[in-house]
Design a protein around this motif. Structure first.
Motif, PDB file in Angstrom:
ATOM      1  N   UNK A 285       0.720  -1.272   0.115  1.00 51.20           N
ATOM      2  CA  UNK A 285      -0.069   0.088   0.095  1.00 51.20           C
ATOM      3  C   UNK A 285       0.852   1.144  -0.004  1.00 51.20           C
ATOM      4  N   UNK A 286       2.235   1.051  -0.538  1.00 47.70           N
ATOM      5  CA  UNK A 286       3.042   2.380  -0.299  1.00 47.70           C
ATOM      6  C   UNK A 286       2.741   3.363  -1.145  1.00 47.70           C
ATOM      7  N   UNK A 287       2.238   2.823  -2.185  1.00 46.20           N
ATOM      8  CA  UNK A 287       1.879   3.913  -3.224  1.00 46.20           C
ATOM      9  C   UNK A 287       0.635   4.774  -3.177  1.00 46.20           C
ATOM     10  N   UNK A 288      -0.378   4.157  -2.288  1.00 39.84           N
ATOM     11  CA  UNK A 288      -1.457   4.803  -1.986  1.00 39.84           C
ATOM     12  C   UNK A 288      -1.298   5.557  -1.047  1.00 39.84           C
ATOM     13  N   UNK A 289      -0.639   4.976   0.105  1.00 40.25           N
ATOM     14  CA  UNK A 289      -0.217   5.486   1.486  1.00 40.25           C
ATOM     15  C   UNK A 289      -1.660   6.327   2.062  1.00 40.25           C
ATOM     16  N   UNK A 290      -2.521   5.568   2.373  1.00 42.40           N
ATOM     17  CA  UNK A 290      -3.816   6.374   2.952  1.00 42.40           C
ATOM     18  C   UNK A 290      -3.513   6.476   4.592  1.00 42.40           C
ATOM     19  N   UNK A 291      -3.978   7.714   4.909  1.00 46.63           N
ATOM     20  CA  UNK A 291      -3.970   8.171   6.300  1.00 46.63           C
ATOM     21  C   UNK A 291      -5.246   8.783   6.635  1.00 46.63           C
ATOM     22  N   UNK A 292      -5.854   8.279   7.878  1.00 49.66           N
ATOM     23  CA  UNK A 292      -7.071   9.066   8.425  1.00 49.66           C
ATOM     24  C   UNK A 292      -6.688  10.410   9.201  1.00 49.66           C
ATOM     25  N   UNK A 293      -7.412  11.491   8.689  1.00 53.51           N
ATOM     26  CA  UNK A 293      -7.267  12.829   9.163  1.00 53.51           C
ATOM     27  C   UNK A 293      -8.688  13.252   9.954  1.00 53.51           C
ATOM     28  N   UNK A 294      -8.345  14.122  10.854  1.00 47.86           N
ATOM     29  CA  UNK A 294      -9.502  14.853  11.295  1.00 47.86           C
ATOM     30  C   UNK A 294      -9.240  16.511  10.708  1.00 47.86           C
ATOM     31  N   UNK A 295     -10.254  16.729  10.104  1.00 48.09           N
ATOM     32  CA  UNK A 295     -10.187  18.148   9.357  1.00 48.09           C
ATOM     33  C   UNK A 295     -10.811  19.013  10.142  1.00 48.09           C
ATOM     34  N   UNK A 296     -10.082  20.232  10.371  1.00 44.98           N
ATOM     35  CA  UNK A 296     -10.673  21.181  11.369  1.00 44.98           C
ATOM     36  C   UNK A 296     -11.108  22.562  10.601  1.00 44.98           C
ATOM     37  N   UNK A 297     -12.350  22.869  10.728  1.00 51.07           N
ATOM     38  CA  UNK A 297     -12.775  24.009   9.751  1.00 51.07           C
ATOM     39  C   UNK A 297     -12.350  25.302  10.138  1.00 51.07           C
ATOM     40  N   UNK A 298     -11.296  26.030   9.361  1.00 54.72           N
ATOM     41  CA  UNK A 298     -10.501  27.205  10.136  1.00 54.72           C
ATOM     42  C   UNK A 298     -11.675  28.214   9.882  1.00 54.72           C
ATOM     43  N   UNK A 299     -12.643  28.198   9.163  1.00 52.29           N
ATOM     44  CA  UNK A 299     -13.636  29.167   8.897  1.00 52.29           C
ATOM     45  C   UNK A 299     -14.538  29.513  10.034  1.00 52.29           C
ATOM     46  N   UNK A 300     -14.790  28.354  11.049  1.00 54.37           N
ATOM     47  CA  UNK A 300     -15.615  28.329  11.970  1.00 54.37           C
ATOM     48  C   UNK A 300     -15.033  29.387  13.164  1.00 54.37           C
ATOM     49  N   UNK A 301     -15.886  29.701  13.870  1.00 57.87           N
ATOM     50  CA  UNK A 301     -15.040  30.742  15.072  1.00 57.87           C
ATOM     51  C   UNK A 301     -14.249  29.712  16.031  1.00 57.87           C
ATOM     52  N   UNK A 302     -14.848  28.669  16.382  1.00 57.22           N
ATOM     53  CA  UNK A 302     -14.152  28.024  17.325  1.00 57.22           C
ATOM     54  C   UNK A 302     -13.068  27.168  16.961  1.00 57.22           C
ATOM     55  N   UNK A 303     -13.182  26.519  15.799  1.00 62.71           N
ATOM     56  CA  UNK A 303     -12.011  25.647  15.151  1.00 62.71           C
ATOM     57  C   UNK A 303     -11.156  26.670  14.373  1.00 62.71           C
ATOM     58  N   UNK A 304     -11.712  27.879  14.294  1.00 65.49           N
ATOM     59  CA  UNK A 304     -10.856  28.972  13.660  1.00 65.49           C
ATOM     60  C   UNK A 304      -9.790  29.402  14.437  1.00 65.49           C
ATOM     61  N   UNK A 305     -10.015  29.123  15.939  1.00 64.67           N
ATOM     62  CA  UNK A 305      -8.683  29.593  16.676  1.00 64.67           C
ATOM     63  C   UNK A 305      -7.609  28.391  16.837  1.00 64.67           C
ATOM     64  N   UNK A 306      -6.506  28.950  16.466  1.00 60.24           N
ATOM     65  CA  UNK A 306      -5.310  27.983  16.391  1.00 60.24           C
ATOM     66  C   UNK A 306      -5.153  27.078  17.745  1.00 60.24           C
ATOM     67  N   UNK A 307      -5.436  28.096  19.030  1.00 58.99           N
ATOM     68  CA  UNK A 307      -5.127  27.468  20.158  1.00 58.99           C
ATOM     69  C   UNK A 307      -5.949  26.501  20.308  1.00 58.99           C
ATOM     70  N   UNK A 308      -7.590  26.515  19.819  1.00 58.47           N
ATOM     71  CA  UNK A 308      -8.503  25.321  20.033  1.00 58.47           C
ATOM     72  C   UNK A 308      -7.924  24.052  19.236  1.00 58.47           C
ATOM     73  N   UNK A 309      -7.504  24.501  18.040  1.00 54.80           N
ATOM     74  CA  UNK A 309      -6.981  23.360  17.281  1.00 54.80           C
ATOM     75  C   UNK A 309      -5.867  22.748  17.923  1.00 54.80           C
ATOM     76  N   UNK A 310      -5.016  23.583  18.483  1.00 55.10           N
ATOM     77  CA  UNK A 310      -3.456  22.678  19.026  1.00 55.10           C
ATOM     78  C   UNK A 310      -4.198  21.886  20.528  1.00 55.10           C
TER      79      UNK A 310
END
Lengths: 538, 327, 299
Positions: A285-310
């Motif tokens: 699977x080396x060439x497909x190399x899939x990874x599970x992520x959480x995406x955090x919406x930077x446009x939203x007020x709470x998740x837009x705060x870098x400290x919240x994301x960290x």
């Protein structure tokens, strides 16, 4: 004389036995692999057609990769290796590629494959391939066929990932017979409606024999295959089984011989490994190399705060997530691409080791004090279909509860979720499983590129913009030197990790599983979709 | 017994009455499906590639760029010409895909209903013959258990026991994948694959038929003409089968005919559990893939099957029991 | 499309419970009290989940992953380390809630349409019955799948989808009951003495039709619970709530490693559905003594 012969024979047998004992199998000499047998592969849905040109979906690729060949292929370290092109040269600082084709390769209908077919496939078909055109159109200038067995590709500017992406079926072109397709070009519709959509003719190891809708595809050996004595299997049967559990039962009962890693419930892999009738792999699977992520919406007020994301990153215990959601089969991910892409990978997210104190402090600083055990609520979205995402969501919910973040889990079918997240950008946190190979330019850049925030699947859904990252993304793919390119990517991941618009959780385990009766079922780094010409029955 | 003419006229009238119904079904489905968030294009763009360009291309290909009423108009117009459209997921004409899948479901249903009817009636008759015995009570309880059990759960249990533990029967699909010789071996092969799903599918309906048969039989056996027949010294078994059974057949027909909409629901579960390549799985796959033309086509075909099943039920009713007139 | 079958199935004259007689019948019928008390115990158990459940049903560290029965986890532990017993209690709440709410919604809708249609007759009846027939002809289960799959698998959508699936049968049942009752002498008598329509409906007819409705409702609850489990099995359950159906769905991959994950929720569904069916049958015997079999539909 007679005695010598016998002794020579017994010595040979002795060494062979020793080799068997040491390597666990007969060493890869041609006569060890005998022909015969039907390899049954499980697939989650009916592909409907075999048109790799305009609709190269997963289910189409699985059968089609055995029918067609590409110019080159990749080894497990993602280095290009010969396939229909027996050698190649890179010239003009990466602006010109010259491929020397194999001679005497025949299509299934008996016609010889020549540079005309390759030129046709690159010029006429590739621009309609929704995957390949993304990189191909901006860089390709022209394709020339100076003689019957030579192909010259000229680029507008150097494109470092080209050979890598040409080596995988979902990035690179398959070679189609010009004499059949030439009257069906020019539009998606023409390609789709061509008879060769359903009756594919290629140069590959297997030929289509039977396509029973809703049930299976049967492929048989191409007797004139250029890479004889391959393929070893007499037949490939690709069987459509839509239910995950029933697929697994069929594998364990021996009704199916092979399931790719994506179809193996990962939390079952440990149990499957104990089954002597099965072989659970850890490669392919080396060439497909899939990874599970959480995406955090930077446009939203709470998740837009870098400290919240960290803080969220600090609050997570990724070991527990992997342990519970995948039974510990998946490795914790700390980079924005799979660690199999060693030349560019860096685990910068390792800085966020679980630290609840730190998380709480960051949340306090962000202006969300704890009130009655709760700070704020966020919605966590996942698309139905991948069970491990649902499990991971449950675990994340419990982990974030400890720092006062109240997660509400929501889940829709795939189409509705994609629309919500990627078109409407209407989400707080999204569970997303990304392919990150075979080259980050193709499959990593899209998530962090400010020019890709628009409205298409798998874009920069978090709406992440970082000028430093952007400058590197725009430049890295023109750097021919792998080391320097790799350095650029390591800088990128450092900056992304600091901003945390995404949080990598775990990497796909390559738990392709096949029957112990078979060997060499997986011989490529993208073996969800690789050729089965090497597979042989023990 | 009714003559051919009134029966035919009746059937034609009923079918004509059903036409507007089916038309409304199409409208309702079309509207609901197209009001949902997301569409086939976004789904397909996620399995191939994810550029705005690809998404737009697919929307145009599927005609999703036009206003909803135009799309509906086009669909209905095509329907008038017996064109069910083109499946977005299978890349083939919808009708072809349905016709490919229909026989598998038909085979499964026919087998299951045969098992259900025969076993249900036989057990029901026996139970009514020995009314309120221990055996009758046990059978009644078992039948209650039979339809209190989720059908997919039963299927999984059967797979676990007969396919995995005992290894007697295949767990999946309709054919062996390793090649079976044509002729009898092939037939036998399908039968082997058919057994478990058919039993799973049949169980619910069998218990239903059993209960109705038993009830009706008890009722009928208590009626005067049976008592008379018995007192005339007619063979008891003869009475049971000649007189009573005839009356009990009606409800059996009802169970299958009236429940036809639900019968299709059972096929979704059975076919999903056993990987049976029929209509039930097709609808579920099509829903997952957002294959709108396919979903609409299946709805249309199944709706027509329901109309037909109701009609056949009524006709059978009239044939079995002449007291029921066509109204 | 008034089918001949309706007439057979729904014609059960001379009903109307005399409460005294009903009580007598109950005391002779053994199924109803037994089923009723088992059901009552089940309902009480799940209602007191907050008191009885030893753990938070969603908490991860309640036991070792896939651990078996122990003193701490009397029904074992699931694949996320959650306590199965606590989940059974909390999950049962939602399952039974879905069952009852869907049955309630269906009954209300069925009663409404059936009553209006059955009592008023004429063109109102025609329109409502055409509407009902359209729904009878739609493959309703498929429609329910689509509603839940496309519009989101939350509990309200699920209840809505189940009600969509079942109301036409109830409506027709109520209507035919009304048709029968409307022609009966006591209704005629009420008409003659000038009793208003609404009074006739609510005072004379409805109480007499209630037996059928109650029986139907208990069977509907059972059906709704099975349907919820079915939707969950297809992966269309509410992702933020635990139900028995969802537990079954989560247990499927672990059938051979941790049977307790599947057996207990399965048993929960089985027991509730069984008792509801027994109750329905028993009530039918008591309330509608002349009808031999109730109109059943299901999966």
């Amino acid at each position: 004389m007679e005695r010598r012969k016998i002794r020579f024979g017994s010595v040979a047998i002795f060494f062979l036995l020793a080799a068997v004992l040491v390597f666990g199998q007969v060493p890869g000499s041609a006569w060890a692999q005998k022909r015969g047998g039907t390899l049954v592969i499980g697939l989650e849905a009916d592909p409907g057609h075999f048109n790799l040109i305009v609709k190269p979906g997963t289910t189409v690729q699985v059968p089609a990769v055995n029918i067609y060949n590409k110019l080159i292929t990749l080894d497990f370290d993602l280095n290009p290796k010969p396939e229909l092109a027996k050698s190649w040269e890179v010239k003009d600082g990466g602006k010109t590629l010259i491929f020397h084709l194999r001679k005497g390769v025949k299509f299934h209908d008996g016609k010889e494959m020549t540079s005309e077919d390759v030129k046709f496939s690159l010029e006429k078909c590739l621009p309609y391939n929704p995957r390949s055109r993304v990189f191909w159109k901006p860089v390709a200038e022209k394709v020339e066929a100076p003689d019957k067995y030579t192909i010259v590709v000229r680029l507008k500017k150097p494109f470092a990932p080209l050979l890598t992406v040409m080596g995988v079926i979902f990035g690179g072109p398959a070679i189609y017979p010009k004499h059949l397709w030439k009257d069906h070009v020019g539009s998606r519709k023409a390609f789709l409606n061509a008879p060769w959509s359903k009756k594919p003719v290629g140069t590959g190891p297997f030929m289509l024999k039977e396509y029973k809708k809703g049930s299976h595809v049967r492929l048989v050996r191409n007797p004139n295959y250029w890479n004889a004595p391959k393929p070893y299997a007499d037949e490939l049967v690709i069987r459509f089984v839509s239910d995950a559990n029933t697929r697994l039962i069929a594998l364990e009962k021996g009704e199916i011989d092979y399931l790719r890693a994506a179809l193996i419930p990962w939390d079952q892999a440990a149990r499957l490994k104990k089954n002597p009738k099965l072989v659970v792999l850890d490669k392919g699977g080396e060439a497909t190399g899939q990874v599970e992520f959480m995406l955090l919406n930077v446009r939203r007020p709470i998740t837009g705060n870098v400290k919240v994301r960290q803080a969220i990153a600090y609050a997570l215990d990724k070991n527990q997530i992997s342990q519970l959601a995948t039974g510990g089969t998946a490795k914790v991910a700390d980079g924005i691409m799979h660690s199999a892409m060693k030349w560019a990978h860096k685990g910068s997210f390792a800085q966020y080791k679980q630290d609840l104190k730190m998380a709480n402090r960051l949340l306090d600083e962000a202006g969300y004090p704890m009130k009655g055990g709760k700070r704020f609520g966020l919605t966590l979205t996942w698309a139905k279909g991948r069970g491990f995402e649902g499990l991971a969501a449950e675990v994340i919910k419990q982990q974030l509860k400890k720092v006062g973040i109240d997660i509400k889990i929501e889940s829709f079918d795939r189409a509705a979720t994609l629309k919500k997240v990627y078109i409407n950008h209407d989400f707080d946190i999204m569970m997303q499983f990304f392919t990150t190979g075979p080259d980050p330019k193709i499959s990593v850049t899209r998530v962090y590129d400010r020019n890709n925030i628009g409205s298409a699947n798998f874009n920069n859904a978090p709406s992440y913009i970082n000028v430093g990252v952007q400058r590197l993304l725009d430049a890295e793919w023109q750097i021919p030197d792998v080391k320097k390119r790799g350095a650029a990517w390591r800088q990128i991941v450092d900056m992304v990790a600091a901003d945390a618009p995404v949080i990598p959780l775990f990497e796909t385990p390559f738990v392709h599983t096949h029957s112990a009766k078979w060997a060499d079922v997986v011989t490529r780094p993208y073996c969800a979709y690789c050729t089965r010409e090497d597979a042989y029955q023990k | 017994m009714a003559g051919d003419h009134p029966l035919l006229r009746y059937s034609v009238r009923r079918i004509l009455q059903a036409v507007p119904l089916v038309f409304w079904v199409v409208i309702i489905n079309f509207t609901i499906i197209h009001l949902a968030p997301g569409d086939p294009a976004i789904y397909l763009a996620s399995v191939t590639e994810a550029t705005p360009e690809a998404y737009a291309e697919l929307r145009i290909e599927f005609g999703l760029d036009k206003p909803l009423y135009v799309q509906m108009g086009i669909y209905l117009w095509k329907l008038l010409h017996l064109d069910l459209g083109y499946s977005t997921w299978h890349n083939s004409p919808v009708l072809g895909v349905i016709l490919d899948r229909l026989p598998a479901t038909m085979l499964l249903m026919a087998t299951a209903f045969s098992i259900a009817s025969i076993m249900g009636v036989v057990l029901g008759v026996i139970a009514s013959r020995y009314s309120y015995s221990v055996g009758d009570h046990l059978a009644t309880l078992a039948s209650l258990a039979g339809y209190s059990m989720p059908i997919f759960w039963l299927g999984q249990l059967l797979i676990l026991f007969f396919a995995l533990y005992l290894d007697w029967l295949p767990s999946q699909g309709m054919y062996s994948m390793r090649g079976v010789e044509p002729g009898w071996p092939a037939v036998l092969d399908v039968l082997k694959h058919l057994l478990l799903p058919a039993i799973t599918y049949a169980t619910y309906h069998m218990t239903l038929v059993f209960r109705i048969t038993r009830g009706k039989m008890q009722e009928t056996l208590a009626q005067d003409f049976i008592l008379t027949a018995k007192s005339k010294g007619l063979n008891e078994r003869r009475v049971l089968y000649r007189h009573a059974l005839r009356n009990a057949l009606l409800p059996v027909v009802t169970v299958i005919g009236i429940n036809f909409a639900y019968v299709m629901a059972g096929s979704v579960f059975t076919e999903t559990v056993f990987g049976w390549p029929g209509m039930g799985r097709l609808i579920f796959e099509s829903i997952t893939a957002r294959d709108y033309p396919m979903i609409l086509g299946i709805f249309l075909v199944v709706s027509m099957m329901i109309v037909l099943a109701n009609l056949i039920t009524d006709i059978l009713y009239a044939l079995i029991d002449p007291r029921v007139a066509y109204n | 499309m008034t089918t001949a079958t309706d007439q057979i199935d729904y014609q059960s004259p001379q009903r109307g419970p005399q409460w005294r007689a009903v009580w007598d019948a109950f005391s002779q019928n053994r199924a109803v009290p037994i089923a009723g008390s088992v059901l009552l115990v089940l309902v009480l158990l799940v209602l007191s989940a907050p008191l009885l459940a030893p753990y938070d049903p969603y908490a991860l560290g309640s036991g070792s992953r896939l651990g078996g029965h122990s003193f701490q986890n009397i029904m074992g532990v699931d694949n996320l380390g959650r306590d199965v017993f606590s989940r059974i209690l909390w999950g049962g709440r939602v399952s039974i809630f879905v069952g009852f709410s869907a049955a309630f919604a269906t009954t209300v809708m069925g009663l409404l349409v059936g009553t209006i249609s059955g009592y008023l007759g004429g063109w109102v009846d025609d329109i409502l019955m055409r509407f009902t027939e359209t729904f009878m002809v739609i493959p309703r289960f498929f429609l329910a799948l689509i509603i839940v799959a496309f519009f989101g698998a939350n509990i309200w959508n699920i209840i809505f989808a189940i009600s969509i699936l079942t109301w036409p049968v109830t409506a027709r049942l109520v209507r035919s009951e009304f048709l029968t009752l409307r022609t009966r002498q006591f209704v005629d008598a009420a008409h003659v003495i000038g009793t208003p329509r609404s009074t006739i409906i609510f005072r004379e007819i409805l109480p007499n039709a209630i037996g059928v409705v109650v029986v139907n409702a208990s069977l509907l609850t059972a059906q709704a619970m099975l349907l919820e489990a079915g939707l969950s099995y297809l992966g269309l359950g509410d992702p933020s709530l635990v139900t028995w159906g969802r537990m079954l769905y989560e247990a499927q991959p672990f059938l051979r490693q941790a049977w307790w994950m599947a057996v207990y929720p399965g048993l929960g569904i089985f027991l509730s559905v069984l008792t509801l069916n027994l109750l329905g049958d028993g009530l039918n015997d008591v309330l509608n003594p002349r009808s031999s079999e109730i109109h059943r539909t299901g999966l």
